[in-house]
Design a protein around this motif. Structure first.
Motif, PDB file in Angstrom:
ATOM      1  N   ILE A 123       0.853  -1.186   0.000  1.00  0.00           N
ATOM      2  CA  ILE A 123       0.000   0.000   0.000  1.00  0.00           C
ATOM      3  C   ILE A 123       0.891   1.239   0.000  1.00  0.00           C
ATOM      4  CG2 ILE A 123      -1.635   1.384   1.334  1.00  0.00           C
ATOM      5  CD1 ILE A 123      -2.922  -1.126   2.325  1.00  0.00           C
ATOM      6  N   ALA A 124       0.655   2.131  -0.939  1.00  0.00           N
ATOM      7  CA  ALA A 124       1.330   3.431  -0.955  1.00  0.00           C
ATOM      8  C   ALA A 124       0.373   4.457  -0.371  1.00  0.00           C
ATOM      9  CB  ALA A 124       1.716   3.814  -2.374  1.00  0.00           C
ATOM     10  N   ILE A 125       0.911   5.334   0.459  1.00  0.00           N
ATOM     11  CA  ILE A 125       0.048   6.304   1.124  1.00  0.00           C
ATOM     12  C   ILE A 125       0.732   7.662   1.161  1.00  0.00           C
ATOM     13  CG2 ILE A 125       0.922   5.713   3.434  1.00  0.00           C
ATOM     14  CD1 ILE A 125      -2.054   6.077   4.368  1.00  0.00           C
ATOM     15  N   SER A 126      -0.038   8.705   0.943  1.00  0.00           N
ATOM     16  CA  SER A 126       0.530  10.049   1.019  1.00  0.00           C
ATOM     17  C   SER A 126       0.670  10.465   2.479  1.00  0.00           C
ATOM     18  CB  SER A 126      -0.360  11.043   0.276  1.00  0.00           C
ATOM     19  OG  SER A 126      -1.566  11.269   0.981  1.00  0.00           O
ATOM     20  N   SER A 127       1.592  11.386   2.729  1.00  0.00           N
ATOM     21  CA  SER A 127       1.819  11.838   4.100  1.00  0.00           C
ATOM     22  C   SER A 127       0.581  12.522   4.674  1.00  0.00           C
ATOM     23  CB  SER A 127       3.027  12.780   4.159  1.00  0.00           C
ATOM     24  OG  SER A 127       2.906  13.830   3.213  1.00  0.00           O
ATOM     25  N   ARG A 128      -0.182  13.218   3.847  1.00  0.00           N
ATOM     26  CA  ARG A 128      -1.390  13.907   4.332  1.00  0.00           C
ATOM     27  C   ARG A 128      -2.534  12.943   4.602  1.00  0.00           C
ATOM     28  NH1 ARG A 128      -3.322  18.118   0.403  1.00  0.00           N
ATOM     29  NH2 ARG A 128      -4.823  18.523   2.071  1.00  0.00           N
ATOM     30  N   ALA A 129      -2.474  11.725   4.063  1.00  0.00           N
ATOM     31  CA  ALA A 129      -3.469  10.712   4.408  1.00  0.00           C
ATOM     32  C   ALA A 129      -3.106  10.013   5.705  1.00  0.00           C
ATOM     33  CB  ALA A 129      -3.584   9.691   3.280  1.00  0.00           C
ATOM     34  N   LEU A 130      -1.801   9.827   5.926  1.00  0.00           N
ATOM     35  CA  LEU A 130      -1.337   9.139   7.128  1.00  0.00           C
ATOM     36  C   LEU A 130      -1.416  10.028   8.361  1.00  0.00           C
ATOM     37  CD1 LEU A 130      -0.085   6.569   8.318  1.00  0.00           C
ATOM     38  CD2 LEU A 130       2.171   7.493   7.713  1.00  0.00           C
ATOM     39  N   PHE A 131      -1.054  11.313   8.197  1.00  0.00           N
ATOM     40  CA  PHE A 131      -1.041  12.247   9.320  1.00  0.00           C
ATOM     41  C   PHE A 131      -1.880  13.481   9.006  1.00  0.00           C
ATOM     42  CE2 PHE A 131       3.187  10.141   9.839  1.00  0.00           C
ATOM     43  CZ  PHE A 131       2.906   9.503  11.045  1.00  0.00           C
ATOM     44  N   ASN A 132      -2.288  14.167  10.058  1.00  0.00           N
ATOM     45  CA  ASN A 132      -3.030  15.413   9.902  1.00  0.00           C
ATOM     46  C   ASN A 132      -2.025  16.544   9.659  1.00  0.00           C
ATOM     47  OD1 ASN A 132      -4.481  17.793  10.181  1.00  0.00           O
ATOM     48  ND2 ASN A 132      -5.768  17.011  11.826  1.00  0.00           N
ATOM     49  N   LEU A 133      -1.911  16.952   8.405  1.00  0.00           N
ATOM     50  CA  LEU A 133      -0.982  18.013   8.011  1.00  0.00           C
ATOM     51  C   LEU A 133      -1.734  19.266   7.562  1.00  0.00           C
ATOM     52  CD1 LEU A 133       1.577  15.766   6.131  1.00  0.00           C
ATOM     53  CD2 LEU A 133       2.119  17.206   8.085  1.00  0.00           C
ATOM     54  N   ASN A 134      -2.953  19.426   8.070  1.00  0.00           N
ATOM     55  CA  ASN A 134      -3.780  20.547   7.623  1.00  0.00           C
ATOM     56  C   ASN A 134      -3.121  21.896   7.901  1.00  0.00           C
ATOM     57  OD1 ASN A 134      -5.722  18.781   6.742  1.00  0.00           O
ATOM     58  ND2 ASN A 134      -7.027  18.976   8.549  1.00  0.00           N
ATOM     59  N   ASP A 135      -2.513  22.051   9.071  1.00  0.00           N
ATOM     60  CA  ASP A 135      -1.911  23.341   9.423  1.00  0.00           C
ATOM     61  C   ASP A 135      -0.749  23.689   8.495  1.00  0.00           C
ATOM     62  OD1 ASP A 135      -3.712  23.644  11.449  1.00  0.00           O
ATOM     63  OD2 ASP A 135      -2.347  23.027  13.048  1.00  0.00           O
ATOM     64  N   SER A 136       0.154  22.730   8.282  1.00  0.00           N
ATOM     65  CA  SER A 136       1.309  23.007   7.425  1.00  0.00           C
ATOM     66  C   SER A 136       0.888  23.182   5.972  1.00  0.00           C
ATOM     67  CB  SER A 136       2.354  21.895   7.549  1.00  0.00           C
ATOM     68  OG  SER A 136       1.799  20.643   7.205  1.00  0.00           O
ATOM     69  N   HIS A 137      -0.145  22.451   5.545  1.00  0.00           N
ATOM     70  CA  HIS A 137      -0.623  22.606   4.164  1.00  0.00           C
ATOM     71  C   HIS A 137      -1.246  23.988   3.975  1.00  0.00           C
ATOM     72  CE1 HIS A 137      -1.855  21.268   0.223  1.00  0.00           C
ATOM     73  NE2 HIS A 137      -3.098  21.629   0.471  1.00  0.00           N
ATOM     74  N   ARG A 138      -1.903  24.480   5.005  1.00  0.00           N
ATOM     75  CA  ARG A 138      -2.482  25.827   4.932  1.00  0.00           C
ATOM     76  C   ARG A 138      -1.378  26.881   4.809  1.00  0.00           C
ATOM     77  NH1 ARG A 138      -4.864  25.681   9.430  1.00  0.00           N
ATOM     78  NH2 ARG A 138      -6.644  24.519   8.622  1.00  0.00           N
ATOM     79  N   VAL A 139      -0.277  26.665   5.520  1.00  0.00           N
ATOM     80  CA  VAL A 139       0.872  27.579   5.407  1.00  0.00           C
ATOM     81  C   VAL A 139       1.405  27.559   3.978  1.00  0.00           C
ATOM     82  CG1 VAL A 139       3.263  27.960   6.132  1.00  0.00           C
ATOM     83  CG2 VAL A 139       1.514  27.416   7.834  1.00  0.00           C
ATOM     84  N   PHE A 140       1.501  26.358   3.404  1.00  0.00           N
ATOM     85  CA  PHE A 140       1.996  26.240   2.018  1.00  0.00           C
ATOM     86  C   PHE A 140       1.090  26.990   1.049  1.00  0.00           C
ATOM     87  CE2 PHE A 140       1.659  23.924  -2.040  1.00  0.00           C
ATOM     88  CZ  PHE A 140       2.943  24.128  -2.520  1.00  0.00           C
ATOM     89  N   GLU A 141      -0.221  26.814   1.190  1.00  0.00           N
ATOM     90  CA  GLU A 141      -1.152  27.436   0.257  1.00  0.00           C
ATOM     91  C   GLU A 141      -1.184  28.951   0.410  1.00  0.00           C
ATOM     92  OE1 GLU A 141      -4.836  25.305   1.044  1.00  0.00           O
ATOM     93  OE2 GLU A 141      -4.570  24.219  -0.845  1.00  0.00           O
ATOM     94  N   GLU A 142      -1.056  29.442   1.643  1.00  0.00           N
ATOM     95  CA  GLU A 142      -1.208  30.877   1.889  1.00  0.00           C
ATOM     96  C   GLU A 142       0.105  31.647   1.804  1.00  0.00           C
ATOM     97  OE1 GLU A 142      -3.115  31.163   5.659  1.00  0.00           O
ATOM     98  OE2 GLU A 142      -5.049  30.364   4.938  1.00  0.00           O
ATOM     99  N   GLN A 143       1.243  30.977   2.138  1.00  0.00           N
ATOM    100  CA  GLN A 143       2.507  31.704   2.232  1.00  0.00           C
ATOM    101  C   GLN A 143       3.609  31.166   1.323  1.00  0.00           C
ATOM    102  OE1 GLN A 143       3.674  32.464   6.383  1.00  0.00           O
ATOM    103  NE2 GLN A 143       1.608  31.852   7.012  1.00  0.00           N
ATOM    104  N   GLY A 144       3.389  29.993   0.721  1.00  0.00           N
ATOM    105  CA  GLY A 144       4.370  29.490  -0.232  1.00  0.00           C
ATOM    106  C   GLY A 144       5.321  28.456   0.335  1.00  0.00           C
ATOM    107  N   LEU A 145       6.195  27.956  -0.556  1.00  0.00           N
ATOM    108  CA  LEU A 145       7.063  26.828  -0.236  1.00  0.00           C
ATOM    109  C   LEU A 145       8.086  27.160   0.845  1.00  0.00           C
ATOM    110  CD1 LEU A 145       7.965  23.947  -0.849  1.00  0.00           C
ATOM    111  CD2 LEU A 145       9.395  24.855  -2.703  1.00  0.00           C
ATOM    112  N   TYR A 146       8.689  28.361   0.778  1.00  0.00           N
ATOM    113  CA  TYR A 146       9.722  28.699   1.758  1.00  0.00           C
ATOM    114  C   TYR A 146       9.143  28.732   3.172  1.00  0.00           C
ATOM    115  CZ  TYR A 146      13.243  31.279   4.356  1.00  0.00           C
ATOM    116  OH  TYR A 146      14.161  31.656   5.306  1.00  0.00           O
ATOM    117  N   ALA A 147       7.979  29.360   3.329  1.00  0.00           N
ATOM    118  CA  ALA A 147       7.340  29.438   4.645  1.00  0.00           C
ATOM    119  C   ALA A 147       6.945  28.048   5.134  1.00  0.00           C
ATOM    120  CB  ALA A 147       6.118  30.354   4.581  1.00  0.00           C
ATOM    121  N   PHE A 148       6.476  27.218   4.217  1.00  0.00           N
ATOM    122  CA  PHE A 148       6.112  25.842   4.578  1.00  0.00           C
ATOM    123  C   PHE A 148       7.336  25.081   5.084  1.00  0.00           C
ATOM    124  CE2 PHE A 148       6.304  21.447   3.020  1.00  0.00           C
ATOM    125  CZ  PHE A 148       5.261  20.871   3.729  1.00  0.00           C
TER     126      PHE A 148
END
Length: 300
Positions: A10-35
């Motif tokens: 089984i292959a699984i993405s990190s966001r499926a295995l763990f709750n990464l909502n906060d860090s993903h929100r940082v990526f979407e709102e502030q970009g890769l460097y901030a993430f």
């Protein structure tokens, strides 16, 4: 050919295995460097469990029950870089998950590694990655956020919709085009003709092989077909599985009733369905994966 022979992978993405909502929100709102800075600064903070965590935990326990050479494996596929992914591996170690192989793709889609790893199933929160995996012939589903609860028993329970998931969508095409009466008549007339295979046929076959390594009364895996079909359209499904020499432990023919309560009664750790409205309803009860395959998912 699988690079991990004789294993169910089984292959699984990190966001499926763990709750990464906060860090993903940082990526979407502030970009890769901030993430990246956010992840590195918190690399010793343990992540909360994601929607697929209970499934993965039960899956990996199968190796302990069998002993000997491991028969199942979980591969982590992530859009993180190896640097930002350190937090993920720290969390894996904290929870005691036996996950040792991973691909960190630094913002790129990791789906291209599904084939080389020989994966039988891919679970992700990214619908586009899932569609690409399905195009490669790999069973794949997008995890749908909902109110599903962790099942407490040790038995790993997989539930599947029929048409466009285990089976092809040929019957569903008739239903969409001509309605229920025509669908019922075609299925009655075609009862002796097996349906074509859908994207999860191979995964179900692999599960059955793994089940066969246990005594029937001690098997840690249980499967169910949960379908909107009813009599007389049930017969073709039963005869198709018989022709494939595939057994499912339970079959529920609902005749259009909502599936959620039945999935809850079965105790499904995950349910796979091709229709988003069914997935949204089921996700209120159990972890649910949307399979973007077949006529129900053709963009108009």
């Amino acid at each position: 050919m699988s690079t991990l022979p004789d294993k169910l992978v089984i292959a699984i993405s990190s966001r499926a295995l763990f709750n990464l909502n906060d860090s993903h929100r940082v990526f979407e709102e502030q970009g890769l460097y901030a993430f990246s800075r956010y992840q590195v600064e918190r690399e010793n903070d343990i992540l909360d469990k994601g929607d697929a965590f209970p499934l993965v935990e039960k899956f990996l326990k199968i190796n302990k029950l069998l002993g000997g050479e491991p028969r199942v494996e979980v591969i982590l596929l992530s859009r993180n870089s190896a640097d930002t992914g350190l937090r993920i591996f720290n969390s894996i170690e904290h929870y005691g998950l036996d996950i040792t192989r991973a691909a960190f793709c630094n913002g790129e889609s990791p789906y291209r590694y599904i084939g080389p790893f020989g994966c039988d199933l891919f679970l992700s929160t990214d619908g586009l990655d899932v569609r690409r995996a399905l195009e490669q012939g790999v069973a794949a589903a997008t995890l749908v956020a909902g109110g599903g609860h962790e099942q407490q028993e040790d038995v790993l329970r997989f539930a599947f919709d029929g048409d466009a998931v285990i089976f092809s969508d040929e019957a569903e095409q008739v239903y969409k085009r001509d309605g229920l009466a025509a669908f019922t008549e075609v299925e009655r007339a075609s009862a002796q003709k097996p349906l074509g295979g859908g994207p999860f046929k191979g995964f179900l076959e692999a599960l059955q092989k793994l089940q066969a390594e246990f005594e029937p009364d001690a098997c840690p895996i249980r499967t169910a077909l949960v379908t909107a079909r009813s009599a007389p359209a049930h017969e073709r499904v039963i005869r198709t599985l018989r022709a494939w020499d595939i057994r499912v432990d339970e079959s529920v023919f609902l005749g259009g009733l909502p599936k959620g309560a039945f999935l809850r009664a079965f105790g499904a750790d995950v349910f796979f369905d091709d229709q988003l409205d069914h997935c949204a309803s089921a996700a209120e009860h159990v972890a649910t994966g949307h399979v973007p395959h077949g006529i129900a998912n053709i963009e108009s």
